[in-house]
Design a protein around this motif. Structure first.
Motif, PDB file in Angstrom:
ATOM      1  N   GLY A  76      51.090  -4.107  41.730  1.00  0.00           N
ATOM      2  CA  GLY A  76      51.061  -4.397  43.152  1.00  0.00           C
ATOM      3  C   GLY A  76      51.243  -3.186  44.038  1.00  0.00           C
ATOM      4  N   THR A  77      51.429  -2.003  43.431  1.00  0.00           N
ATOM      5  CA  THR A  77      51.570  -0.770  44.209  1.00  0.00           C
ATOM      6  C   THR A  77      50.495   0.223  43.778  1.00  0.00           C
ATOM      7  N   GLU A  78      50.383   1.309  44.510  1.00  0.00           N
ATOM      8  CA  GLU A  78      49.467   2.386  44.139  1.00  0.00           C
ATOM      9  C   GLU A  78      50.185   3.719  43.955  1.00  0.00           C
ATOM     10  N   VAL A 165      37.503   3.910  36.322  1.00  0.00           N
ATOM     11  CA  VAL A 165      37.709   4.645  37.576  1.00  0.00           C
ATOM     12  C   VAL A 165      39.098   4.370  38.137  1.00  0.00           C
ATOM     13  N   HIS A 166      39.587   3.151  37.989  1.00  0.00           N
ATOM     14  CA  HIS A 166      40.937   2.833  38.451  1.00  0.00           C
ATOM     15  C   HIS A 166      41.974   3.604  37.639  1.00  0.00           C
ATOM     16  N   ARG A 167      41.791   3.679  36.332  1.00  0.00           N
ATOM     17  CA  ARG A 167      42.729   4.411  35.478  1.00  0.00           C
ATOM     18  C   ARG A 167      42.712   5.898  35.782  1.00  0.00           C
ATOM     19  N   SER A 168      41.540   6.405  36.092  1.00  0.00           N
ATOM     20  CA  SER A 168      41.426   7.823  36.431  1.00  0.00           C
ATOM     21  C   SER A 168      42.208   8.131  37.702  1.00  0.00           C
ATOM     22  N   PHE A 169      41.989   7.302  38.725  1.00  0.00           N
ATOM     23  CA  PHE A 169      42.696   7.482  39.989  1.00  0.00           C
ATOM     24  C   PHE A 169      44.203   7.348  39.803  1.00  0.00           C
ATOM     25  N   ILE A 170      44.623   6.319  39.052  1.00  0.00           N
ATOM     26  CA  ILE A 170      46.050   6.072  38.858  1.00  0.00           C
ATOM     27  C   ILE A 170      46.702   7.213  38.087  1.00  0.00           C
ATOM     28  N   VAL A 175      50.455  11.784  37.960  1.00  0.00           N
ATOM     29  CA  VAL A 175      50.812  13.187  37.755  1.00  0.00           C
ATOM     30  C   VAL A 175      51.366  13.785  39.041  1.00  0.00           C
ATOM     31  N   LEU A 176      50.697  13.549  40.159  1.00  0.00           N
ATOM     32  CA  LEU A 176      51.136  14.133  41.427  1.00  0.00           C
ATOM     33  C   LEU A 176      52.444  13.524  41.925  1.00  0.00           C
ATOM     34  N   THR A 177      52.695  12.256  41.590  1.00  0.00           N
ATOM     35  CA  THR A 177      53.923  11.596  42.030  1.00  0.00           C
ATOM     36  C   THR A 177      55.116  12.016  41.192  1.00  0.00           C
ATOM     37  N   GLU A 178      54.936  12.026  39.870  1.00  0.00           N
ATOM     38  CA  GLU A 178      56.041  12.352  38.971  1.00  0.00           C
ATOM     39  C   GLU A 178      56.296  13.857  38.875  1.00  0.00           C
ATOM     40  N   PHE A 179      55.255  14.635  39.067  1.00  0.00           N
ATOM     41  CA  PHE A 179      55.351  16.101  38.941  1.00  0.00           C
ATOM     42  C   PHE A 179      54.620  16.734  40.133  1.00  0.00           C
ATOM     43  N   PRO A 180      55.178  16.648  41.335  1.00  0.00           N
ATOM     44  CA  PRO A 180      54.440  16.973  42.568  1.00  0.00           C
ATOM     45  C   PRO A 180      54.001  18.429  42.691  1.00  0.00           C
ATOM     46  N   TRP A 181      54.542  19.310  41.864  1.00  0.00           N
ATOM     47  CA  TRP A 181      54.128  20.713  41.933  1.00  0.00           C
ATOM     48  C   TRP A 181      52.847  20.975  41.157  1.00  0.00           C
ATOM     49  N   THR A 182      52.380  19.979  40.421  1.00  0.00           N
ATOM     50  CA  THR A 182      51.174  20.142  39.611  1.00  0.00           C
ATOM     51  C   THR A 182      49.947  20.245  40.500  1.00  0.00           C
ATOM     52  N   LYS A 183      48.969  21.054  40.071  1.00  0.00           N
ATOM     53  CA  LYS A 183      47.772  21.295  40.880  1.00  0.00           C
ATOM     54  C   LYS A 183      46.511  20.658  40.296  1.00  0.00           C
ATOM     55  N   TRP A 186      41.241  15.604  41.257  1.00  0.00           N
ATOM     56  CA  TRP A 186      40.499  14.402  40.872  1.00  0.00           C
ATOM     57  C   TRP A 186      39.418  14.118  41.901  1.00  0.00           C
ATOM     58  N   PHE A 187      38.291  13.603  41.438  1.00  0.00           N
ATOM     59  CA  PHE A 187      37.276  13.084  42.351  1.00  0.00           C
ATOM     60  C   PHE A 187      36.474  12.006  41.637  1.00  0.00           C
TER      61      PHE A 187
END
Length: 211
Positions: A76-78, A165-170, A175-183, A186-187
């Motif tokens: 239910g979240t993104e 595509v949903h799994r790719s986005f998630i 990665v960006l949420t749990e490890f925000p310094w990661t660069k 995605w597209f």
């Protein structure tokens, strides 16, 4: 293993003198190949052997990912990721997670693997229409431009999203949420389903050439 084969291809390419001007190596795979590349980006040690060579991993439209910890998207979240209370399956076993790693992967500690993965140059992509959520079950299988016949619909994969595509986005969001310094980047590619045409997108071409 296939990972060892990749190691040897890279070592032989870089160890001989046939390519004196080689500055970078791109490792990419589509669909099942994307699954291979995503795990290889975490588990290989060969990149660290060649600090003067630029490596990039282009992960294209895999059906699942190897997560780096026990957290998954809260239904239910993104953008919220937590350890599921009642997952209903061994959702974090390899190749979906880092429990029960194979003989190639256990050559590193999990901490080393996570650190290597996060600092490496990784690009994720998928077709925007690669959104099949169920397997094709009719026989014979009609033309299946979303390749629903091979979609992973296991419980472990379902914890990663409903479609490729949903799994790719998630996963990128994870990665960006749990490890925000990661660069990592995605597209998604408009108008493309589960097709090699993802590689014709200008962003994919740039990812394959401009590094």
């Amino acid at each position: 293993s296939s990972f060892t084969a990749l190691d040897q291809l890279i070592r032989q390419t870089l160890a001989n003198k046939n390519f004196p001007n080689l500055k970078g190596i791109l490792i990419t795979g589509f669909s099942a190949g994307g699954q291979t590349v995503q795990r290889y980006a975490a588990g290989n040690q060969v990149e660290n052997e060649f600090p003067n060579i630029r490596f990039r991993y282009l992960v294209a439209a895999p059906s699942s990912y190897m997560y780096l910890n026990e957290d998954r998207l809260v239904p239910g979240t993104e953008d919220r990721f937590e350890k599921p209370a009642n997952p209903g399956c061994a959702y974090n076993t390899y190749r979906y997670g880092m429990e029960g790693l194979n003989s190639y992967m256990i050559r590193k500690t999990k901490a080393q693997m996570v650190n290597d993965y996060l600092v490496r140059d990784i690009v994720y992509t998928s077709g925007a229409l690669d959104d099949a959520t169920e397997k094709v079950t009719v026989s014979p299988v009609p033309y299946d431009w979303k390749d629903a016949m091979h979609l992973d619909v296991s419980c472990q994969a379902r914890w990663q999203g409903n479609s490729r595509v949903h799994r790719s986005f998630i996963f990128h969001r994870y990665v960006l949420t749990e490890f925000p310094w990661t660069k990592h980047t995605w597209f998604s590619v408009p108008g493309v389903a589960h097709e090699y045409r993802v590689y014709t997108d200008p962003r994919a071409i740039q990812a394959m050439t401009d590094f």
